[in-house]
Design a protein around this motif. Structure first.
Motif, mmCIF file in Angstrom:
data_model
loop_
_atom_site.group_PDB
_atom_site.id
_atom_site.type_symbol
_atom_site.label_atom_id
_atom_site.label_comp_id
_atom_site.label_asym_id
_atom_site.label_seq_id
_atom_site.Cartn_x
_atom_site.Cartn_y
_atom_site.Cartn_z
ATOM 1 N N ASP A 1 91.280 -3.462 -121.400
ATOM 2 C CA ASP A 1 92.266 -4.266 -120.385
ATOM 3 C C ASP A 1 93.559 -4.479 -121.779
ATOM 4 O OD1 ASP A 1 93.709 -5.769 -118.930
ATOM 5 O OD2 ASP A 1 93.114 -7.672 -119.408
ATOM 6 N N GLY A 2 94.538 -3.612 -121.388
ATOM 7 C CA GLY A 2 95.584 -3.544 -122.505
ATOM 8 C C GLY A 2 94.945 -2.831 -123.752
ATOM 9 N N ASP B 1 91.715 -9.653 -117.880
ATOM 10 C CA ASP B 1 92.480 -10.741 -117.598
ATOM 11 C C ASP B 1 92.347 -10.776 -115.978
ATOM 12 O OD1 ASP B 1 94.408 -12.654 -116.797
ATOM 13 O OD2 ASP B 1 95.905 -11.997 -118.139
ATOM 14 N N THR B 2 91.519 -11.696 -115.381
ATOM 15 C CA THR B 2 91.322 -11.928 -113.990
ATOM 16 C C THR B 2 92.304 -12.567 -113.223
ATOM 17 O OG1 THR B 2 90.042 -13.724 -114.264
ATOM 18 C CG2 THR B 2 88.767 -11.952 -114.472
ATOM 19 N N HIS C 1 71.828 -6.260 -114.805
ATOM 20 C CA HIS C 1 73.088 -5.932 -114.432
ATOM 21 C C HIS C 1 73.973 -6.980 -114.802
ATOM 22 C CE1 HIS C 1 71.799 -2.577 -112.218
ATOM 23 N NE2 HIS C 1 70.972 -3.114 -111.180
ATOM 24 N N ARG C 2 75.213 -6.521 -115.296
ATOM 25 C CA ARG C 2 76.330 -7.402 -115.389
ATOM 26 C C ARG C 2 77.382 -7.321 -114.845
ATOM 27 N NH1 ARG C 2 77.432 -7.641 -121.754
ATOM 28 N NH2 ARG C 2 78.937 -9.264 -121.132
ATOM 29 N N SER C 3 78.433 -8.287 -114.294
ATOM 30 C CA SER C 3 79.516 -7.983 -113.142
ATOM 31 C C SER C 3 80.618 -7.621 -114.045
ATOM 32 C CB SER C 3 79.677 -9.495 -112.860
ATOM 33 O OG SER C 3 78.626 -9.789 -111.883
ATOM 34 N N TYR C 4 81.061 -6.436 -113.688
ATOM 35 C CA TYR C 4 82.237 -5.738 -113.886
ATOM 36 C C TYR C 4 82.716 -4.870 -112.554
ATOM 37 C CZ TYR C 4 81.107 -6.819 -118.921
ATOM 38 O OH TYR C 4 80.851 -7.156 -119.907
ATOM 39 N N GLN C 5 83.988 -4.975 -112.630
ATOM 40 C CA GLN C 5 84.644 -4.124 -111.342
ATOM 41 C C GLN C 5 84.236 -2.797 -111.421
ATOM 42 O OE1 GLN C 5 88.530 -4.841 -110.739
ATOM 43 N NE2 GLN C 5 89.131 -3.087 -109.738
#
Length: 307
Positions: free
Chosen positions: A61-62, A107-108, A302-306
């Protein structure tokens, strides 16, 4: 394609080839190239594992490296869209609906207003789908067809390299090469951390941060390889054998399910359970069902990512 774009892509492709075997640098080169050709506020590379998971082990993210993770492939999200259509997803396809249906990373509080998610295929005639590469930005209307073509070109370069490296690894295995034991992997980590400690007093913080990012990316790549092996072994089983293997994890309790418990859950005899279990053990090259359970648990974290 404009001459400036073509030059940048050719140089990036050469660098991808030059960094053969170094996924971190290959992925970083794609990110750098696309950042020179367009506005890139977020970037990721992900790989499919089996039929149900997509794993993200290089995402930014950036300039902030986001921790690796994985998600199941869910309908309505970009990974499922690309896997179904076998072509690049763009924000314009649906106004970003599939993109925003996923769980955001980084950055959500910021929302991507343009995006491209491009499939990574291998170089076989079947064009097997290996993974995804994506660029995103907070500025609407930033990407045009030239941007899509550029990302697809680099995705093809990545796919060819990944496929080549897999072929080399398979040939090594057939010649008697074996995976290194966990102690060797841990040794690598300790040596690398020691080197980082020594560099801390002589290198700038950004360079140190990049080295840490490399470690995280490489460790995740090793974990991804182990999870891929589990997925491949599950795919060699029949549906009922796979159901049995997965029940080792799904049935409640800390202990490994007994033959009787498995038989009741599947509605079959204990004799049939034992027959299926022997096949499962051979598929996983496991001494007992506890090893199979541990392997499948590794795959299903599992982990939460887009997506």
């Amino acid at each position: 394609m404009h001459a400036q774009i073509a030059t940048e892509l050719l140089e990036a492709e050469q660098d991808i080839h030059r960094h053969r075997g170094d996924r971190f640098e290959q992925f970083a080169r794609v990110r750098t190239a696309m950042g020179r050709l367009a506005t890139v506020d977020a970037f990721y590379v992900a790989e499919f594992v089996g039929a149900g998971s997509v794993h993200y082990h290089h995402q930014y993210d950036g300039d902030t490296f986001d921790l690796p993770g994985s998600m199941p492939i869910a309908p309505g999200r970009t990974a499922h869209w690309v896997r179904t259509h076998r072509r690049s997803y763009t924000f314009a396809e649906d106004g970003g609906r599939a993109l925003h249906a996923g769980v955001p990373f980084g950055d959500t509080e910021k929302i991507s207003r343009d995006a491209i998610v491009t499939p990574i295929f291998d170089d076989s005639q079947e064009r097997n789908l290996l993974g995804l590469v994506s660029i995103q930005t907070y500025t609407p209307g930033s990407y045009d067809r030239h941007t899509v073509e550029a990302l697809e070109y680099l995705a093809d370069s990545l796919g060819g390299q990944i496929a080549y490296e897999k072929r080399i690894a398979e040939r090594s295995r057939r010649l008697g090469g074996t995976a290194r034991p966990a102690e060797d992997v841990l040794g690598d980590v300790l040596v690398t951390l020691g080197e980082l400690h020594a560099k801390f007093s002589t290198r700038a913080v950004p360079e140190l941060r990049r080295e840490v990012e490399r470690i995280l990316s490489e460790l995740w790549a090793r974990e991804l390889h182990q999870q891929r092996l589990v997925a491949e072994r599950l795919e060699t089983l029949t549906p009922r054998q796979r159901e049995l293997a997965e029940l080792l994890v799904q049935l409640s309790g800390d202990s490994v399910p007994t033959t009787a418990e498995l038989a009741r859950a599947m509605g079959i005899s204990t004799v049939t359970v034992k027959t299926h279990m022997n096949i499962v053990l051979r598929a996983f090259d496991a001494k007992d069902r506890g090893e199979v359970r541990a392997a499948i648990q590794r795959l299903t974290r599992h982990r939460s990512y887009q997506v």
